[in-house]
Design an enzyme around this catalytic site. Structure first.
Site, short mmCIF file in Angstrom:
data_model
loop_
_atom_site.label_atom_id
_atom_site.label_comp_id
_atom_site.label_asym_id
_atom_site.label_seq_id
_atom_site.Cartn_x
_atom_site.Cartn_y
_atom_site.Cartn_z
N LYS A 46 0.85 -1.20 0.00
CA LYS A 46 0.00 0.00 0.00
C LYS A 46 0.88 1.24 0.00
O LYS A 46 1.84 1.33 0.76
CB LYS A 46 -0.87 -0.01 1.27
CG LYS A 46 -1.80 1.17 1.40
CD LYS A 46 -3.17 0.85 0.86
CE LYS A 46 -4.09 2.04 0.76
NZ LYS A 46 -3.92 2.85 -0.46
N LYS B 37 4.86 2.22 8.77
CA LYS B 37 3.66 2.97 9.17
C LYS B 37 2.43 2.05 9.27
O LYS B 37 1.72 2.07 10.26
CB LYS B 37 3.40 4.10 8.16
CG LYS B 37 2.32 5.07 8.60
CD LYS B 37 1.95 6.08 7.53
CE LYS B 37 2.93 7.19 7.35
NZ LYS B 37 2.39 8.34 6.60
N LYS C 149 5.39 2.41 -2.74
CA LYS C 149 5.34 3.82 -3.15
C LYS C 149 5.57 3.87 -4.65
O LYS C 149 6.27 3.00 -5.21
CB LYS C 149 6.44 4.63 -2.46
CG LYS C 149 6.14 6.10 -2.39
CD LYS C 149 5.15 6.36 -1.27
CE LYS C 149 4.79 7.78 -1.11
NZ LYS C 149 3.98 7.96 0.11
N THR D 210 -5.95 13.02 7.97
CA THR D 210 -4.58 13.13 8.50
C THR D 210 -4.52 14.18 9.61
O THR D 210 -3.95 13.95 10.68
CB THR D 210 -3.58 13.45 7.37
OG1 THR D 210 -3.77 12.48 6.34
CG2 THR D 210 -2.15 13.40 7.85
N SER E 33 -7.54 5.41 4.42
CA SER E 33 -7.44 4.67 3.15
C SER E 33 -7.84 3.21 3.33
O SER E 33 -8.46 2.61 2.45
CB SER E 33 -6.00 4.69 2.64
OG SER E 33 -5.76 5.86 1.92
#
Ligand code: NAD
Length: 419
Positions: A69, A93, A105, A189, A357
């Site tokens: 992810k 994370k 990424k 966030t 997400s």
């Protein structure tokens, strides 16, 4: 010695933690590099009828905990080194906040401001054509990042669905609402950062109305952090954007500042207290002044490396909540620690976005709409639990929060690999 780079810094950090956790060499070897990194050409039809080649990347670091992810960024400075480093950080994370995801990424070397809408659409669809066999709801789920937004995700998910031959909204997150995007995703966030602020409040007994905050960056993350902190009664005395900021001793109203900036195009002069914006309240400040201001809590929510060895001695805040990615350099971290300043690391403080997400992914798979309240409640639970674990370990082992967070995140991935 290899050349110093963002990725080699991440590897160094990993090795230190791995030696402390006594991870075996096979596990370290697997985690030191991404499982897969691809670099590819994206031929794009430009408006003048010519074809132009762009370069894209996708790095899939690790999937021991679940599908890869991570976002896709469009920026002229995108490099293989940066994409590999960011994919590793995504693994940590997701692990830390307890998501069933690994880390990835992607990026394209491009200045999107130089492309027309049609060219941007061609580029985004072209990216998906190249990575199509490697991504999907159970394999690798991309999302927006620097300079990519819900519109770009809409083109990407549409292209993916065409290639797949069926509508597949769970292949991407950060989509528009009408394509199974999540209500509250854009605020998530900033909201998550305030969940962390309230955890600090529980521990240190802050009185919100007497606790002052300075927030650097008034974009998506900074402005939402400011809104939710103000709703909880905190006194925000300074906010800034790239061009500079404002200081309002009385405590400013972020909603009014947002409205004022909309009218003026910049923050300067938006000294808004209550429902009134008036220059008798505040004054203009630079970003340097904001960072070194006499406040209780400093929130860097703009760009990386803003707290370095050059200014770490001058920081007067007692607490830092790292909302931007990488705002504190490793040298600065050491100085801050010696000075007794508590800093909540970025991959914990700003994890609200990836938690949301995850909810969007569930929503898209199950075709069940999540209400905003449900999203915020779930987010507060996941981030709150992660913070508590990190805090407890840091207290028990007498280590800083960043180190505690790394230990927990990496240990969990290593256990999953062993299994
Ligand atoms: P944004 O583009 O919406 O806002 C960035 C803000 O920073 C703007 O106000 C801009 O004027 C300001 N800024 C830019 N350069 C600056 C400089 N040199 N000095 C001071 N201010 C400057 O971006 P965002 O989505 O709010 O992201 C901010 C940070 O948070 C980034 O580091 C990003 O990687 C990180 N982050 C964002 C999310 C998310 O969900 N958006 C999630 C995790 C981490």
């Amino acid at each position: 010695m290899g050349q110093k780079s963002f990725f080699s810094d991440c590897q160094k950090q990993l090795r230190e933690i791995a030696s402390q956790l006594k991870l075996g060499p096979e596990i370290l070897q697997e985690l030191e590099e991404p499982h897969r990194i691809i670099k590819f050409q994206i031929p794009v039809l430009m408006d003048n009828g010519e074809k132009k080649i762009f370069f894209g990347f996708r790095s899939q670091h690790n999937n021991a905990l679940g599908p890869y992810k991570g976002g896709i960024r469009y920026h002229p400075n995108v490099s293989e080194d940066e994409i590999k480093a960011l994919s590793m950080l995504m693994t940590w994370k997701c692990s830390l906040v307890g998501l069933p995801f690994g880390g990835a990424k992607g990026g394209v070397i491009v200045n999107p401001k130089e492309l027309t809408q049609k060219e941007l659409e061609n580029l985004s669809r072209g990216y998906v054509k190249e990575v199509f066999p490697l991504i999907g709801p159970e394999k690798d789920i991309p999302a927006p990042d620097v300079n990519t937004d819900p519109q770009i995700m809409a083109w990407m998910v549409d292209e993916y669905s065409k290639l797949k031959g069926k509508e597949t909204p769970a292949a991407f997150t950060g989509k528009p609402l009408e394509m199974w995007g999540l209500e509250g995703r854009s605020e998530a966030t900033g909201y998550g950062g305030v969940v962390i602020l309230k955890k600090l409040q529980e521990i240190f007994g802050f009185k919100p109305e007497k606790t002052t905050l300075a927030i650097q960056g008034f974009g998506n993350v900074g402005s939402n952090f400011a809104r939710f902190a103000a709703l909880s009664g905190y006194k925000i005395v300074a906010v800034s954007e790239a061009e500079g900021g404002i200081y309002v001793e009385e405590g400013l109203n972020p909603e009014e500042v947002l409205r004022c900036r909309e009218r003026k195009g910049k923050i300067a002069g938006c000294y808004c207290v209550g429902s009134v914006c008036d220059s008798s309240y505040g004054r203009q400040i630079t970003n340097k002044e904001l960072l070194e201001m006499e406040v209780d809590i400093l929130v860097p929510a703009a760009v990386e490396n803003v707290i370095s060895k050059d200014n770490a001695q001058k920081i007067k805040a007692k607490y830092i909540i790292e909302m931007a990615n990488g705002p504190v350099t490793p040298e600065a971290q050491e100085i801050l620690e010696k000075r007794g300043i508590i800093s909540v690391p970025d991959f914990l403080a700003n994890a609200g976005g990836v938690v949301a997400s995850y909810f969007e992914w569930l929503q898209s798979k199950e075709k069940r709409r999540w209400k905003k309240e449900e999203t915020f409640k779930g987010l507060a639970k996941k981030l709150g639990q992660a913070f508590e674990k990190v805090w407890a370990l840091s207290q028990r082992e007498k280590i800083n929060l960043r180190k505690a967070a790394y230990l927990l995140a990496i240990e969990k991935v290593a256990k999953a690999i062993k299994k």
